[in-house]
Enzyme design. Sequence first.
Site, PDB file in Angstrom:
ATOM      1  N   SER A 185      48.004-108.599  41.730  1.00 44.63           N
ATOM      2  CA  SER A 185      48.456-108.111  40.428  1.00 44.63           C
ATOM      3  C   SER A 185      48.652-109.272  39.449  1.00 44.63           C
ATOM      4  CB  SER A 185      49.732-107.290  40.636  1.00 44.63           C
ATOM      5  OG  SER A 185      49.987-106.487  39.521  1.00 44.63           O
ATOM      6  N   GLN A 186      49.833-109.460  38.880  1.00 38.78           N
ATOM      7  CA  GLN A 186      50.016-110.580  37.939  1.00 38.78           C
ATOM      8  C   GLN A 186      49.843-111.921  38.653  1.00 38.78           C
ATOM      9  OE1 GLN A 186      53.824-110.957  35.955  1.00 38.78           O
ATOM     10  NE2 GLN A 186      53.009-112.286  34.360  1.00 38.78           N
ATOM     11  N   ASP A 198      55.574 -92.078  50.936  1.00 38.43           N
ATOM     12  CA  ASP A 198      55.739 -93.342  50.238  1.00 38.43           C
ATOM     13  C   ASP A 198      55.980 -93.142  48.741  1.00 38.43           C
ATOM     14  OD1 ASP A 198      55.798 -95.968  49.645  1.00 38.43           O
ATOM     15  OD2 ASP A 198      53.729 -96.413  50.196  1.00 38.43           O
ATOM     16  N   ASP A 210      44.072 -97.750  40.195  1.00 36.94           N
ATOM     17  CA  ASP A 210      44.933 -97.717  41.389  1.00 36.94           C
ATOM     18  C   ASP A 210      46.361 -97.305  41.038  1.00 36.94           C
ATOM     19  OD1 ASP A 210      46.107 -99.928  40.221  1.00 36.94           O
ATOM     20  OD2 ASP A 210      45.550-101.341  41.798  1.00 36.94           O
ATOM     21  N   HIS A 266      47.945 -99.380  44.116  1.00 32.37           N
ATOM     22  CA  HIS A 266      48.300-100.746  43.721  1.00 32.37           C
ATOM     23  C   HIS A 266      49.224-101.435  44.740  1.00 32.37           C
ATOM     24  CE1 HIS A 266      48.259-103.877  40.693  1.00 32.37           C
ATOM     25  NE2 HIS A 266      49.566-104.016  40.822  1.00 32.37           N
ATOM     26  N   ASP A 290      49.424-100.190  48.192  1.00 34.16           N
ATOM     27  CA  ASP A 290      48.701-100.140  49.473  1.00 34.16           C
ATOM     28  C   ASP A 290      47.892-101.416  49.683  1.00 34.16           C
ATOM     29  OD1 ASP A 290      49.500 -97.508  49.865  1.00 34.16           O
ATOM     30  OD2 ASP A 290      47.547 -96.634  49.358  1.00 34.16           O
TER      31      ASP A 290
HETATM   32 CA    CA Z   1      51.615 -97.134  50.175  1.00 37.37          CA
END
Ligand code: CA
Length: 296
Positions: free
Chosen positions: A83-84, A220, A241, A263, A265
């Site tokens: 990500s970032q 989740d 995602d 995002h 997972d």
């Molecule tokens: Ca997950």
Amino acid sequence: MPQSLATRYPLVLVPGMLGFVRLGFFPYWYGIVPALRAGGAQVFAVQVAPLDASEVRGEQLLAHIEQIREETGADKVNLIGHSQGSLTARYAAAKRPEWVASVTSVAGPNHGSELADHIHLHYPIDGVKGRLMSALFHVVAWVMGVLETGYRGPRFKADLQASHHSLTSAGVALFNRQYPQGLPDTWGGQGAAEVNGVRYYSWSGTLQPGITDRGRNLFDGTNRSCRLFARSFVREKGQCDGMVGRYSSHLGLVIGDDFPLDHFDIVNQSMGLVGKGAEPIRLFVEHAQRLKAAGV
Ligand code: CA
């Protein structure tokens, strides 16, 4: 010990916004660090400011790299950012290419996040909703800072506005103008595989009904959040995602952009709760083999 993942240079894992190394018993890179180490890789999961600009986090990452170079005697490192963390790694590689063998972007908003754009538009920082959200983020960052046990250095200041700006399409466009290494020339294309001696790679996932929302992800909360966040996407509607669009994630050699992973997972969150048949750890193991084969 098997040496199939013993890359020439250490692997440095860089977390995203609100990232951490370990909260209590809860590691960010769940199951990934042990899997890489079991194959003989030298792995460092580092912490950078959870809420700040990519440039600020990038400077902090450079300090980590300096320390890792000293500690291990390695000339360079392989950076893998989630990500970032991808933008953070790109900054470090642009500033000190001689220290970086490769940058790998995992679900990185390399062209911005439509979720961040949506928040920017609908939750302006000077409005009531924006102020509430800002307060919430600061509380979350503070609690996470307290829980964080993997990092014992000085605490970071939180700058939500800088962090947010670093993730919007407009903010990332400015960043990209200064640090374009590895970006594709065309939307949805691939970038250069190598720039200034640094290799660039990326992979990402998409929400896939019946797959990403099933299996262990049923329980989740982060998957539910991603499905909700995905509704804010316009340009890459149905092709994200939950936080980053499929094409927005492209950098360097694109290993894949539609793995059935949301995002979270993609870094095996939360605690290995992922969709049906998804194997996020395998992607990291295969990538370490790929880096080893490339001689880095
Ligand atoms: Ca997950």
